[in-house]
Enzyme design. Structure first.
Site, PDB file in Angstrom:
ATOM      1  N   ASP A 158      80.629  94.233  79.351  1.00  0.00           N
ATOM      2  CA  ASP A 158      80.616  93.443  79.154  1.00  0.00           C
ATOM      3  C   ASP A 158      80.372  94.359  77.749  1.00  0.00           C
ATOM      4  O   ASP A 158      79.716  94.182  77.304  1.00  0.00           O
ATOM      5  CB  ASP A 158      80.644  92.223  79.602  1.00  0.00           C
ATOM      6  CG  ASP A 158      80.534  91.836  80.671  1.00  0.00           C
ATOM      7  OD1 ASP A 158      80.898  92.070  81.459  1.00  0.00           O
ATOM      8  OD2 ASP A 158      80.360  90.249  80.323  1.00  0.00           O
ATOM      9  N   LYS A 168      86.622  87.620  76.890  1.00  0.00           N
ATOM     10  CA  LYS A 168      85.446  86.747  77.387  1.00  0.00           C
ATOM     11  C   LYS A 168      85.102  85.847  75.905  1.00  0.00           C
ATOM     12  O   LYS A 168      85.646  87.293  74.091  1.00  0.00           O
ATOM     13  CB  LYS A 168      84.390  87.026  77.507  1.00  0.00           C
ATOM     14  CG  LYS A 168      82.585  86.755  77.639  1.00  0.00           C
ATOM     15  CD  LYS A 168      82.035  88.000  78.077  1.00  0.00           C
ATOM     16  CE  LYS A 168      80.139  87.138  78.260  1.00  0.00           C
ATOM     17  NZ  LYS A 168      79.248  88.214  78.548  1.00  0.00           N
ATOM     18  N   LYS A 178      87.251  85.307  81.038  1.00  0.00           N
ATOM     19  CA  LYS A 178      85.773  84.473  80.882  1.00  0.00           C
ATOM     20  C   LYS A 178      84.590  83.626  79.834  1.00  0.00           C
ATOM     21  O   LYS A 178      84.469  83.910  78.455  1.00  0.00           O
ATOM     22  CB  LYS A 178      84.671  85.360  81.291  1.00  0.00           C
ATOM     23  CG  LYS A 178      83.309  85.602  81.410  1.00  0.00           C
ATOM     24  CD  LYS A 178      82.518  86.834  81.599  1.00  0.00           C
ATOM     25  CE  LYS A 178      81.041  86.242  82.099  1.00  0.00           C
ATOM     26  NZ  LYS A 178      80.019  87.505  81.800  1.00  0.00           N
TER      27      LYS A 178
END
Length: 298
Positions: free
Chosen positions: A134, A197, A234
């Protein structure tokens, strides 16, 4: 390759986005056994940031739901800091789990480190066994409209990930406008992000909200229509209840379709969410809410 003409042509209609988000939250719902089924799906899409608990130890609830295959109900990934990747990988291997380990990297949550340092952190996490990374984008470049420079940075991060999947965190609360959110989503996808995300969860203002979700999902849908490439989504930050999980699942179903309703293309960044999901499923099976002592500590 970056398509600056596409990026620069973006202009988001804020009232329309808000109306769409309000429709999702006020008119869509699931009840009874369908709610239980959707909550089980939510569990499989959670990126946990702890190794202390697992839903799969509640076989009594799964049996009460007439769900026989316990192995199917496991989280999407276990997310840790880069320094903890090696121990997380070993711990999961020792218990025979194939849950992937994800690492937050690139100077999480600020991302305000030199590019060389951010790239090295990715490489070290992958070397230690992280299967997902991430990364945090450089919000400064987004705010001043340096989209080509942002693309080049993210592209280098993608290269550093090697075979590991890369989730690009936009930190939407620091991007200023929904137009910037859409543009940053496009640039990240053009640079090779496997997921986009919403947030680090550490921003002081906006994290995962439905209007942001609508914009990011529309960007994913548009990108798929133009390129044929499916990119995952996400939401993270501020998701705590089963109702939150259901709203995001409904958003994904309506905006992207059933193909995205799995942990290959959808994740929930919300570890505390698991406790409330388990509480609601306990109520469905036993007809009452569990005492604190009846649920595992998270």
């Amino acid at each position: 390759m970056i398509d600056l003409a596409w990026v620069n042509s973006v202009d988001i209609n804020l009232p329309s986005v808000k109306r769409r988000a309000e429709t999702l939250s006020s008119r869509r719902t699931v009840k009874k056994q369908w709610q239980a089924a959707w909550l089980l799906r939510a569990v499989t899409c959670i990126d946990l940031t702890t190794l202390s608990g697992s839903f799969s130890n509640r076989e009594d609830i799964l049996n009460g739901l007439n769900f026989d295959d316990v192995d199917l109900i496991k989280c999407g990934a276990v997310c840790v800091y880069p320094a903890k990747v090696r121990v997380a990988v070993k711990t999961l291997k020792d218990i025979g789990s194939d849950i992937p380990v994800a690492a937050v990297a690139t100077g999480f949550p600020s991302g305000q480190y030199s590019l060389k340092t951010r790239l090295e952190e990715i490489k070290l996490a992958v070397l230690d066994g992280a299967q997902e990374i991430d990364i945090v984008i450089n919000r400064e470049l987004a705010l001043i409209g340096k989209w080509k420079e942002l693309y080049e940075e993210i592209r280098q991060m993608k290269d550093a990930c090697g075979t590991a999947h890369m989730k690009a965190i936009l930190a939407v609360g620091e991007l200023g406008t929904l137009t910037n959110v859409y543009k940053a989503s496009l640039v990240a996808m053009m640079a090779g992000a496997d997921f986009i995300k919403t947030s680090t969860g550490k921003e002081a203002t906006v994290n995962a909200t439905l209007p942001v979700g609508v914009v990011m999902c529309r960007a994913i849908r548009d990108y798929h229509q133009r390129t044929g490439t499916k990119v995952g989504f996400k939401p993270a930050g501020g998701l705590r209840t089963s109702k939150d999980a259901l709203l995001w699942l409904i958003l994904i179903k309506e905006e992207l379709g059933n193909e995205w309703l799995n942990n290959n293309l959808f994740r929930l960044g919300a570890s505390r969410l698991l406790a409330d999901v388990e509480r609601q499923l306990f109520h469905y099976v036993y007809g009452r809410y569990a005492a604190i002592s009846e649920l595992p500590a998270m």
